[in-house]
Each structure stands twice: as structure tokens, then as C-alpha cells.
Design a protein around this motif. Structure first.
Motif, PDB file in Angstrom:
ATOM      1  N   ILE A   1       0.833  -1.200   0.000  1.00  0.00           N
ATOM      2  CA  ILE A   1       0.000   0.000   0.000  1.00  0.00           C
ATOM      3  C   ILE A   1       0.868   1.250   0.000  1.00  0.00           C
ATOM      4  CG2 ILE A   1      -1.756   1.267   1.295  1.00  0.00           C
ATOM      5  CD1 ILE A   1      -2.781  -1.354   2.350  1.00  0.00           C
ATOM      6  N   LYS A   2       1.968   1.176   0.742  1.00  0.00           N
ATOM      7  CA  LYS A   2       2.890   2.311   0.820  1.00  0.00           C
ATOM      8  C   LYS A   2       4.246   1.899   0.263  1.00  0.00           C
ATOM      9  CE  LYS A   2       0.706   4.168   4.983  1.00  0.00           C
ATOM     10  NZ  LYS A   2       0.905   4.581   6.397  1.00  0.00           N
ATOM     11  N   PRO A   3       5.038   2.867  -0.239  1.00  0.00           N
ATOM     12  CA  PRO A   3       6.385   2.543  -0.767  1.00  0.00           C
ATOM     13  C   PRO A   3       7.271   1.868   0.268  1.00  0.00           C
ATOM     14  CG  PRO A   3       5.731   4.769  -1.405  1.00  0.00           C
ATOM     15  CD  PRO A   3       4.687   4.284  -0.441  1.00  0.00           C
ATOM     16  N   SER A   4       7.049   2.195   1.546  1.00  0.00           N
ATOM     17  CA  SER A   4       7.899   1.617   2.582  1.00  0.00           C
ATOM     18  C   SER A   4       7.734   0.098   2.647  1.00  0.00           C
ATOM     19  CB  SER A   4       7.565   2.238   3.937  1.00  0.00           C
ATOM     20  OG  SER A   4       6.192   2.035   4.250  1.00  0.00           O
ATOM     21  N   GLY A   5       6.534  -0.417   2.347  1.00  0.00           N
ATOM     22  CA  GLY A   5       6.319  -1.865   2.361  1.00  0.00           C
ATOM     23  C   GLY A   5       7.117  -2.565   1.291  1.00  0.00           C
ATOM     24  N   LEU A   6       7.154  -2.008   0.101  1.00  0.00           N
ATOM     25  CA  LEU A   6       7.942  -2.587  -0.990  1.00  0.00           C
ATOM     26  C   LEU A   6       9.437  -2.490  -0.680  1.00  0.00           C
ATOM     27  CD1 LEU A   6       8.258  -3.722  -3.843  1.00  0.00           C
ATOM     28  CD2 LEU A   6       8.013  -1.398  -4.717  1.00  0.00           C
ATOM     29  N   GLN A   7       9.844  -1.361  -0.137  1.00  0.00           N
ATOM     30  CA  GLN A   7      11.256  -1.185   0.196  1.00  0.00           C
ATOM     31  C   GLN A   7      11.703  -2.204   1.239  1.00  0.00           C
ATOM     32  OE1 GLN A   7      12.157   2.726   1.628  1.00  0.00           O
ATOM     33  NE2 GLN A   7      14.342   2.327   1.893  1.00  0.00           N
ATOM     34  N   THR A   8      10.850  -2.489   2.213  1.00  0.00           N
ATOM     35  CA  THR A   8      11.178  -3.469   3.255  1.00  0.00           C
ATOM     36  C   THR A   8      11.382  -4.850   2.658  1.00  0.00           C
ATOM     37  OG1 THR A   8       9.935  -2.197   4.897  1.00  0.00           O
ATOM     38  CG2 THR A   8      10.367  -4.520   5.387  1.00  0.00           C
TER      39      THR A   8
ATOM     40  N   ASN B   1      10.845 -15.684  -4.028  1.00  0.00           N
ATOM     41  CA  ASN B   1       9.650 -16.216  -4.687  1.00  0.00           C
ATOM     42  C   ASN B   1       8.386 -15.483  -4.238  1.00  0.00           C
ATOM     43  OD1 ASN B   1      10.564 -18.352  -6.459  1.00  0.00           O
ATOM     44  ND2 ASN B   1      11.177 -19.482  -4.630  1.00  0.00           N
ATOM     45  N   ARG B   2       8.357 -15.063  -2.991  1.00  0.00           N
ATOM     46  CA  ARG B   2       7.186 -14.304  -2.507  1.00  0.00           C
ATOM     47  C   ARG B   2       7.077 -12.975  -3.240  1.00  0.00           C
ATOM     48  NH1 ARG B   2       5.823 -10.773   1.746  1.00  0.00           N
ATOM     49  NH2 ARG B   2       8.006 -10.556   2.372  1.00  0.00           N
ATOM     50  N   LEU B   3       8.199 -12.281  -3.392  1.00  0.00           N
ATOM     51  CA  LEU B   3       8.189 -11.019  -4.114  1.00  0.00           C
ATOM     52  C   LEU B   3       7.883 -11.238  -5.593  1.00  0.00           C
ATOM     53  CD1 LEU B   3      10.370  -7.960  -3.722  1.00  0.00           C
ATOM     54  CD2 LEU B   3      10.516  -9.103  -5.927  1.00  0.00           C
TER      55      LEU B   3
ATOM     56  N   ASP C   1       8.453  -4.521 -14.100  1.00  0.00           N
ATOM     57  CA  ASP C   1       9.654  -3.695 -13.965  1.00  0.00           C
ATOM     58  C   ASP C   1      10.349  -3.932 -12.635  1.00  0.00           C
ATOM     59  OD1 ASP C   1       9.242  -2.607 -16.437  1.00  0.00           O
ATOM     60  OD2 ASP C   1       8.206  -0.818 -15.702  1.00  0.00           O
ATOM     61  N   LEU C   2       9.570  -4.307 -11.619  1.00  0.00           N
ATOM     62  CA  LEU C   2      10.180  -4.597 -10.321  1.00  0.00           C
ATOM     63  C   LEU C   2      11.111  -5.800 -10.417  1.00  0.00           C
ATOM     64  CD1 LEU C   2      10.389  -4.259  -7.231  1.00  0.00           C
ATOM     65  CD2 LEU C   2       8.363  -5.712  -7.024  1.00  0.00           C
ATOM     66  N   LEU C   3      10.693  -6.831 -11.167  1.00  0.00           N
ATOM     67  CA  LEU C   3      11.535  -8.018 -11.313  1.00  0.00           C
ATOM     68  C   LEU C   3      12.857  -7.671 -11.975  1.00  0.00           C
ATOM     69  CD1 LEU C   3       8.824 -10.604 -12.440  1.00  0.00           C
ATOM     70  CD2 LEU C   3       9.698 -10.176 -10.138  1.00  0.00           C
ATOM     71  N   LYS C   4      12.798  -6.848 -13.013  1.00  0.00           N
ATOM     72  CA  LYS C   4      14.046  -6.454 -13.685  1.00  0.00           C
ATOM     73  C   LYS C   4      14.928  -5.615 -12.772  1.00  0.00           C
ATOM     74  CE  LYS C   4      15.708  -4.581 -18.065  1.00  0.00           C
ATOM     75  NZ  LYS C   4      16.812  -3.837 -17.472  1.00  0.00           N
ATOM     76  N   GLY C   5      14.301  -4.730 -11.963  1.00  0.00           N
ATOM     77  CA  GLY C   5      15.073  -3.902 -11.043  1.00  0.00           C
ATOM     78  C   GLY C   5      15.751  -4.729  -9.968  1.00  0.00           C
ATOM     79  N   VAL C   6      15.047  -5.723  -9.400  1.00  0.00           N
ATOM     80  CA  VAL C   6      15.650  -6.581  -8.377  1.00  0.00           C
ATOM     81  C   VAL C   6      16.757  -7.426  -8.989  1.00  0.00           C
ATOM     82  CG1 VAL C   6      15.216  -8.447  -6.751  1.00  0.00           C
ATOM     83  CG2 VAL C   6      13.556  -6.592  -6.986  1.00  0.00           C
ATOM     84  N   ALA C   7      16.566  -7.872 -10.248  1.00  0.00           N
ATOM     85  CA  ALA C   7      17.609  -8.644 -10.935  1.00  0.00           C
ATOM     86  C   ALA C   7      18.884  -7.822 -11.076  1.00  0.00           C
ATOM     87  CB  ALA C   7      17.104  -9.107 -12.300  1.00  0.00           C
ATOM     88  N   ASP C   8      18.747  -6.550 -11.430  1.00  0.00           N
ATOM     89  CA  ASP C   8      19.916  -5.673 -11.545  1.00  0.00           C
ATOM     90  C   ASP C   8      20.600  -5.492 -10.187  1.00  0.00           C
ATOM     91  OD1 ASP C   8      19.387  -5.405 -14.224  1.00  0.00           O
ATOM     92  OD2 ASP C   8      18.290  -3.495 -14.001  1.00  0.00           O
ATOM     93  N   MET C   9      19.786  -5.408  -9.113  1.00  0.00           N
ATOM     94  CA  MET C   9      20.376  -5.288  -7.768  1.00  0.00           C
ATOM     95  C   MET C   9      21.179  -6.533  -7.408  1.00  0.00           C
ATOM     96  SD  MET C   9      17.327  -3.569  -5.496  1.00  0.00           S
ATOM     97  CE  MET C   9      16.625  -1.988  -5.909  1.00  0.00           C
TER      98      MET C   9
END
Length: 518
Positions: A407-414, A438-440, A451-459
Motif C-alpha cells: 500500500i505504501k512505498p515503505s512496504g515494498l522497500q522493506t 519467490n514471494r516477491l 519492472d520490479l523483477l528487472k530492477g531486483v535482478a539488476d540489484m
């Protein structure tokens, strides 16, 4: 439910109506006669109804605030003065404010507009108000529909032929449509006279103010009762051809249950239940409400001396702390219970559940409930220390599972930081790392957040390059493998992008040797 009477006192209501063999009447006299008939009926059958009287012409005035004193309302009808032109919009706005100040926006209200059908002239007339309806801003919008549930009844002191000579009837019907279609227009049948006015108001009484009488049964015990306010028909939206459902006039009590088990259930409406005493000849002696005249008082005293099952039921439910389940119709249930108004006063109330075989999920199907004596052992225990309710659902509810919510950006960041922390502790945290990954991944695929999957892959690729020389060799393999899998899933068109697919740890010589040592 409260009632607002909106009386037109413009000059058009002073037009004369010639009655054969009698003196001439003005239309406002016919309106007052019809309202007097309505108030007399409500004073007899709807004593608990709150009613207010508002007079309007170009301005509006609250003649009598909400009251149960119908004598005051009767007296106010004879003291209303005549004013200028008709301006209905301002009166409707005034009604909206009066009802909201007194009752809020959740209590249903009935509005009775008594007028001769004259819509006014020029700016401020109903015809002008509706013609500029689409050009209004949010601040100056038309008062209909009201912000509270309502029904609008238009009582025209005119016959149908008179209204059809102009577009008055069409405009009044549009007024009902603006109120979400809730309401009706009543006109006088035949010439304007006292008898036909009584007939018109009688139709309103039959539709909106007729008391609901029913027979309450529990085995061999029977009692005549009245429900106030009258229960409205219920329309089930799920049906292909919705048909209004009405409750039966014979209500059967099918069982009793503890208040703690039924808790605070969702209900459609609540109604006061009043016993009706009948003498040996079957004549109605009243509902036991306080009366004022001597005759009414004597009838009430006689009714109070007669035994009533409703009174017995009310006292039993209050003492035992239970509610009675009532069958209202096919697959439709309600409950009877005692509700306290104060420390010394309580009333027998009935609440109507949603139609259906299972209105309260924690009780299961109503038809499958039975007496305690039919059970092999007491479901409440020998000392009432346990309860068989709530029933556990057969299937696990979606809201009972661990669902990823951002719901908030902080949840995704966590969630992303949790993956990175486990990545830096590979290979010791391999299982936890892939579980969080796998949960994410599933949440991102469910939301279409590729786009989140590609961003986490780059990380993960970056974490791989930042590994210290002392890091375990398996860490680099696992990070590269996880990043590659996320990149394949981010395309959305490969077998690796399937929601059911899970990323498994990469089997390496290092991971197998570690497993052997363990």
C-alpha cells in the motif's frame, strides 16, 4: 422512519374550488383536510413516528420541528399564511439540511410534498431548475437525490386532466427519477372535493403508513404483533430476474441461541415489536402504547391485563441472555431480542438478516442447527465453558493467508531490503533467500509489476560484483542464477513467467558438498 411534510403555501393554493351545494373552498383547505386525515391516522397507528411540517413559497419555514405531538401539527395547519410564488428547489434544500441536522444521512426518511401542481414562474421555478441541471457546478447542484435514503411522495391537489394540459406531470415524474426513482405521484380522481381528497390520502396511507400486523408462533404459543416501522420489501441483486421479497404474516420461532454466539450480526433493518391484544370477539384492543383519552386509556388497561406471548418471550430473552431465531420466509431469517433503552426500560426488537440459507457464516446453515438434546454430548460443555461457534470454514479464506500488500512505498522497500540482507549471508541463508525471492516474484506477477523483477535482478547482479574476496564461491553462483531467473520472468512471455513457477536454488558442487557435510 421520520416524515417531513412539505406544504405549498403559494398564491396558487388560494384558488377557489366550487363544491356543489356548499361554500367555496380554497385548494389549501383541501390540502389541510387531507393532511389532518393523515395526522389522525398516524396519531392512532404510528404514535412513534417523528413528523415535522415545513411551509414554502419563494422561501421556506419550519412550522413544526420533528415531534410526536400530532395535535401541534394539526394546529399549525390552521395558522399557515399565504405567500408569493412557488420555489420548490430552495424548500428541498431546506429539507435536506433539516433532516441531516436531526438524523444524519443514514436514517431513511419519507418526504410528502403537498402542492397544486403549479411549478412557479421564471427563475427559481422547478421548470427552470431542471432545464439548467446539466450546467450546474458542484457547489450549486440540485438537492435531489437527498444525501439520506428517502422516498418522495407528491400529493397533487389537482386531477389528472388538469395536470396533463401542461408538462407538469412529466416534470414531477422527473423529480421522482432524480430521487433514484424512490417515490410516487398521487392525483385526485374526479372533481376536486373533500371526498376525493380523502381517497387520495387514503392511497398514501395504504402504501406508506399502514401498520404491519403478523402472528408470532412458537410451538403452541401464539401472539398477534405489530412491527414498527413497516418492513420494506427486499430485492436480491444476485437473481437473474430480481423479485421483491416480503416477510410472511406468520412468523415461526425455530430456535434460541446465546447472544455471545450470534454476536453483532449484519442486518438489513431493525423493528420494534409490539403485542396486539384481542378480546374474545377478536376485536383489536390496541398495541399497549401510552394513550391520552379516557377511552383509549381503558382499552390500554384491558389489553395490559390479558396474557401475551410477546411479553413472556421478551422477559425470557432478557433474563436468559438469548435471542430467538425467526423464520421470515423461504430461506430468510431474523432474530428477536431484548434491547435496553435505559436501566429500567427495554423493548422487544426484531432484526432482519440478509435473505439466504447462511446469513451468518460463523453459524453455518440455519437449517442445520438443532437442539442441544440431539447432540451426543453437550457442545457447550457441562459447565458452559466452551462454545461450538464460530464454525471453522472448510476452505482457507484468502484473507487468512499471508498476502503481500504494497500500500505504501515503505512496504515494498522493506521486502526488497529483506532479500538483499539474505543475499549477503549466502550460502547460510539460501532457503530464506529463495523463499523471500519467490514471494516477491509472485506478488509482482500478480500485480503486473514486471519492472520490479528487472530492477531486483539488476540489484542482485550488482551484489554479485560487490562480493568480497572472502565470500563463499556458492554465493556468486546463486546470485547470478536468481538474477537470470528474474530477468526471464520480467519478459512475461516465457515459461519462467508462470505464476505457479518457483525459483529453485542452483545445484552446484559447492552446495552439494555442503549438504554432504551436513
Amino acid at each position: 422512519m421520520p416524515t417531513v411534510v412539505l406544504l405549498d403555501v403559494s398564491l396558487s393554493m388560494t384558488r377557489l374550488v366550487s363544491l356543489e351545494g356548499t361554500e367555496e373552498y380554497q385548494r389549501k383547505h383541501l390540502a389541510a383536510h387531507g393532511l389532518s386525515m393523515l395526522f389522525e391516522h398516524m396519531a392512532t397507528n404510528y404514535k412513534l413516528e417523528f413528523t415535522c411540517l415545513v411551509a414554502f413559497s419563494s422561501l421556506w419555514e419550519l412550522m413544526v420541528p420533528f415531534t410526536r405531538d400530532y395535535n401541534t401539527l394539526q394546529e399549525a395547519l390552521s395558522t399557515v399564511d399565504d405567500y408569493d410564488k412557488t420555489c420548490l428547489e430552495s424548500a428541498l434544500s431546506g429539507i435536506s439540511n433539516i433532516v441531516q441536522d436531526e438524523w444524519g444521512v443514514c436514517i431513511p426518511c419519507q418526504v410528502i410534498l403537498v402542492t397544486d401542481g403549479s411549478l412557479g414562474i421564471g427563475r427559481g421555478s422547478l421548470r427552470h431548475s431542471l432545464s439548467v441541471l446539466s450546467q450546474r457546478s458542484e457547489e450549486s447542484k440540485f438537492p435531489l437525490p437527498f444525501p439520506f435514503p428517502s422516498k418522495l411522495y407528491v400529493m397533487c391537489i389537482a386531477n389528472l386532466e388538469e395536470l396533463q394540459t401542461t408538462d407538469t406531470l412529466d416534470i414531477l415524474e422527473r423529480l421522482i427519477d432524480l430521487n433514484n426513482g424512490e417515490g410516487q405521484i398521487f392525483t385526485i380522481d374526479g372533481p376536486l372535493c373533500l371526498k376525493n381528497v380523502q381517497s387520495m390520502f387514503g392511497k398514501l396511507i395504504d402504501q406508506a403508513y399502514s401498520p404491519f400486523h403478523a402472528v408470532l408462533k412458537c410451538g403452541h404459543l401464539v401472539s398477534d404483533m405489530q412491527m414498527f416501522p413497516r418492513p420494506e420489501p427486499v430485492i436480491i441483486d444476485e437473481e437473474l430476474e430480481p423479485v421483491p421479497k416480503t416477510i410472511n404474516t406468520e412468523l415461526d420461532i425455530v430456535g434460541f441461541i446465546k447472544i455471545a454466539d450470534i454476536a453483532s450480526p449484519p442486518v438489513l433493518s431493525r423493528h420494534l415489536v409490539l403485542p396486539i391484544a384481542l378480546n374474545k370477539e377478536g376485536d383489536d384492543l390496541g398495541s399497549g402504547l401510552p394513550e391520552e383519552t379516557e377511552d383509549e386509556t381503558s382499552a390500554s388497561q384491558i389489553a395490559g391485563k390479558m396474557p401475551s406471548f410477546c411479553v413472556l418471550l421478551h422477559g425470557s430473552l432478557k433474563v436468559e441472555g438469548m435471542v430467538a431465531i425467526v423464520l421470515l420466509g423461504p430461506d430468510w431469517y431474523g432474530m428477536l431480542y431484548s434491547q435496553a433503552d435505559s436501566k429500567k426500560k427495554s423493548n422487544l426488537m426484531m432484526s432482519l438478516f440478509e435473505p439466504g440459507p447462511e446469513p451468518l457464516p460463523w453459524l453455518g446453515k440455519m437449517s442445520q442447527l438443532g437442539p442441544i438434546l440431539d447432540a451426543e454430548e453437550n457442545p457447550y460443555g457441562e459447565d458452559d465453558s466452551k462454545s461450538p461457534f464460530p464454525l471453522q470454514p472448510r476452505t482457507k479464506r484468502s484473507y487468512a493467508q499471508n498476502v503481500t500488500v504494497w500500500i505504501k512505498p515503505s512496504g515494498l522497500q522493506t521486502d526488497v531490503q529483506k532479500i538483499l540482507r539474505n543475499a549477503r549471508k549466502l550460502p547460510e541463508k539460501t532457503q530464506t533467500f529463495y523463499k523471500e525471492l519467490n514471494r516477491l516474484r509472485k506478488a509482482a506477477l500478480a500485480f503486473g509489476f514486471l519492472d520490479l523483477l528487472k530492477g531486483v535482478a539488476d540489484m542482485l547482479d550488482r551484489e554479485c560484483t560487490l562480493l568480497p574476496d572472502t565470500a563463499h564461491p556458492d554465493a556468486a553462483f546463486q546470485l547470478s542464477h536468481a538474477a537470470q531467473q528474474l530477468k526471464l520472468a520480467s519478459t512475461g512471455n516465457s515459461e519462467y513467467a508462470a505464476y505457479e513457477h518457483n525459483i529453485a536454488p542452483l545445484q552446484t558442487d559447492f552446495s552439494s558438498s555442503s549438504a554432504d557435510r551436513l
